[in-house]
Design an enzyme around this catalytic site. Structure first.
Site, PDB file in Angstrom:
ATOM      1  N   LYS A 130       0.825  -1.213   0.000  1.00 51.83           N
ATOM      2  CA  LYS A 130       0.000   0.000   0.000  1.00 51.83           C
ATOM      3  C   LYS A 130       0.854   1.256   0.000  1.00 51.83           C
ATOM      4  CE  LYS A 130      -1.590  -0.630   4.293  1.00 51.83           C
ATOM      5  NZ  LYS A 130      -0.948  -1.838   4.774  1.00 51.83           N
ATOM      6  N   ARG A 182      -7.633   1.156  10.727  1.00 53.19           N
ATOM      7  CA  ARG A 182      -7.294  -0.254  10.825  1.00 53.19           C
ATOM      8  C   ARG A 182      -8.277  -1.009  11.708  1.00 53.19           C
ATOM      9  NH1 ARG A 182      -1.463   0.274   9.667  1.00 53.19           N
ATOM     10  NH2 ARG A 182      -0.556  -1.783   9.530  1.00 53.19           N
ATOM     11  N   ARG A 236      12.116  -6.764   2.813  1.00 56.07           N
ATOM     12  CA  ARG A 236      11.858  -5.331   2.912  1.00 56.07           C
ATOM     13  C   ARG A 236      12.994  -4.607   3.642  1.00 56.07           C
ATOM     14  NH1 ARG A 236       6.106  -2.826   4.412  1.00 56.07           N
ATOM     15  NH2 ARG A 236       6.370  -3.707   6.481  1.00 56.07           N
ATOM     16  N   ARG A 284      13.150  -3.359   9.504  1.00 56.76           N
ATOM     17  CA  ARG A 284      12.267  -3.026  10.617  1.00 56.76           C
ATOM     18  C   ARG A 284      12.128  -4.212  11.564  1.00 56.76           C
ATOM     19  NH1 ARG A 284       7.021  -0.602   7.777  1.00 56.76           N
ATOM     20  NH2 ARG A 284       6.075  -1.887   9.376  1.00 56.76           N
ATOM     21  N   ARG A 289       1.183  -9.955  12.959  1.00 53.79           N
ATOM     22  CA  ARG A 289       0.577  -8.803  12.286  1.00 53.79           C
ATOM     23  C   ARG A 289      -0.510  -9.243  11.315  1.00 53.79           C
ATOM     24  NH1 ARG A 289       5.542  -5.971   9.821  1.00 53.79           N
ATOM     25  NH2 ARG A 289       4.149  -4.346   9.108  1.00 53.79           N
TER      26      ARG A 289
HETATM   27  P1  ADP Z   1       2.339  -2.215   7.579  1.00 56.30           P
HETATM   28  O1  ADP Z   1       1.226  -1.665   6.733  1.00 56.30           O
HETATM   29  O2  ADP Z   1       3.369  -2.893   6.781  1.00 56.30           O
HETATM   30  O3  ADP Z   1       1.853  -2.976   8.760  1.00 56.30           O
HETATM   31  P2  ADP Z   1       2.660   0.317   8.866  1.00 56.30           P
HETATM   32  O4  ADP Z   1       3.825   1.199   8.770  1.00 56.30           O
HETATM   33  O5  ADP Z   1       1.368   0.776   8.259  1.00 56.30           O
HETATM   34  O6  ADP Z   1       3.142  -1.028   8.230  1.00 56.30           O
HETATM   35  O7  ADP Z   1       2.345  -0.014  10.409  1.00 56.30           O
HETATM   36  C1  ADP Z   1       3.316  -0.493  11.287  1.00 56.30           C
HETATM   37  C2  ADP Z   1       2.747  -0.641  12.695  1.00 56.30           C
HETATM   38  O8  ADP Z   1       2.299   0.641  13.179  1.00 56.30           O
HETATM   39  C3  ADP Z   1       1.513  -1.523  12.843  1.00 56.30           C
HETATM   40  O9  ADP Z   1       1.846  -2.880  12.943  1.00 56.30           O
HETATM   41  C4  ADP Z   1       0.890  -0.966  14.123  1.00 56.30           C
HETATM   42  O10 ADP Z   1       1.548  -1.437  15.276  1.00 56.30           O
HETATM   43  C5  ADP Z   1       1.152   0.514  14.013  1.00 56.30           C
HETATM   44  N1  ADP Z   1       0.015   1.206  13.353  1.00 56.30           N
HETATM   45  C6  ADP Z   1       0.056   1.886  12.171  1.00 56.30           C
HETATM   46  N2  ADP Z   1      -1.144   2.382  11.842  1.00 56.30           N
HETATM   47  C7  ADP Z   1      -1.996   2.012  12.837  1.00 56.30           C
HETATM   48  C8  ADP Z   1      -3.389   2.190  13.069  1.00 56.30           C
HETATM   49  N3  ADP Z   1      -4.167   2.866  12.200  1.00 56.30           N
HETATM   50  N4  ADP Z   1      -3.906   1.656  14.198  1.00 56.30           N
HETATM   51  C9  ADP Z   1      -3.148   0.983  15.078  1.00 56.30           C
HETATM   52  N5  ADP Z   1      -1.843   0.758  14.917  1.00 56.30           N
HETATM   53  C10 ADP Z   1      -1.256   1.264  13.805  1.00 56.30           C
END
Ligand code: ADP
Ligand code: ZN
Length: 211
Positions: free
Chosen positions: A13, A88, A123, A156, A167
């Protein structure tokens, strides 16, 4: 245009959101990137979010909703924006509605779990500017070095295979119900992630009606 990019962690995404952001000259807002930046700077928010992120758990709704509220109030969001990684959970989506934000389209990037697990292991991210790469699908020009700023790339913590598994579990239980939520609103569009990044981009742009 107000767009949500939706999909499993590692579905790609962020990469597509960046491309659309440049095409439409609207910001791509990644809650994950904002939280990682806060962790790097050891802010209060960063400190409270760190343990969740490292376990592969979601950061509490209240925290991320606050982040988005502040970010959407900034001037560059006036003509639209892309949300990458928010909402989310259903309560996060409801909070967006309560803020009076009217989303035009929710783009669901579908990628099977097996492919995601394979992808995450390759990644790489730039700790300095946040750019993301993949050793096979999107390599940097010089191995291990960021194209944009020349910093050394890193992996990461939450891309560790065990963390990736949790996740994905969180995604299926907490986030996937949003598909039905937005489908009922009639704004959900599905794009099947392709092997080649450019092919996914072409489908994404077509789904959004962008030339
Ligand atoms: P990915 O889409 O690969 O999981 P992100 O950078 O979007 O990577 O998110 C990494 C982490 O940040 C998530 O696993 C979560 O812990 C936290 N996070 C990001 N966005 C949210 C959200 N909208 N609600 C709750 N936690 C979030
Ligand atoms: Zn960089």
């Amino acid at each position: 245009m107000k767009i949500i990019f939706f999909g499993a962690p590692g579905a790609g995404k962020g990469t597509q959101a960046e491309i659309v952001s440049e095409k439409l000259s609207i910001p791509a807002i990644s809650t994950g990137a904002i939280i990682r930046e806060a962790i790097k700077n050891s802010t209060e928010m960063g400190k409270s979010a760190q343990s969740y992120i490292e376990k592969g758990a979601l950061v509490p709704d209240k925290v991320v909703i606050g982040i988005i509220k502040d970010r959407l109030a900034e001037k560059d969001c006036e003509n639209g924006f892309i949300l990458d990684g928010f909402p989310r959970t259903v309560p996060q989506a409801e909070a967006l509605t309560e803020m009076g934000v009217e989303i035009d389209v929710v783009l669901n990037l579908e990628v099977p779990d097996e492919r995601i697990i394979a992808r995450m292991s390759g990644r790489r991210v730039c700790p300095a500017c946040g750019a993301s790469y993949h050793v096979i699908y999107k390599p940097s020009a010089k191995e291990g070095i960021c194209d944009k700023c020349g910093s050394e790339l890193s992996i990461r913590k939450d891309d560790d295979p065990e963390v990736v598994k949790s996740r994905l579990e969180v995604y299926h239980s907490e986030t996937e119900p949003l598909k039905e939520y937005y489908s009922k609103k009639g704004i959900l569009k599905i794009v099947e992630g392709q092997e080649e990044l450019a092919d996914t981009t072409a489908l994404t742009l077509a789904a959004l009606g962008i030339k």
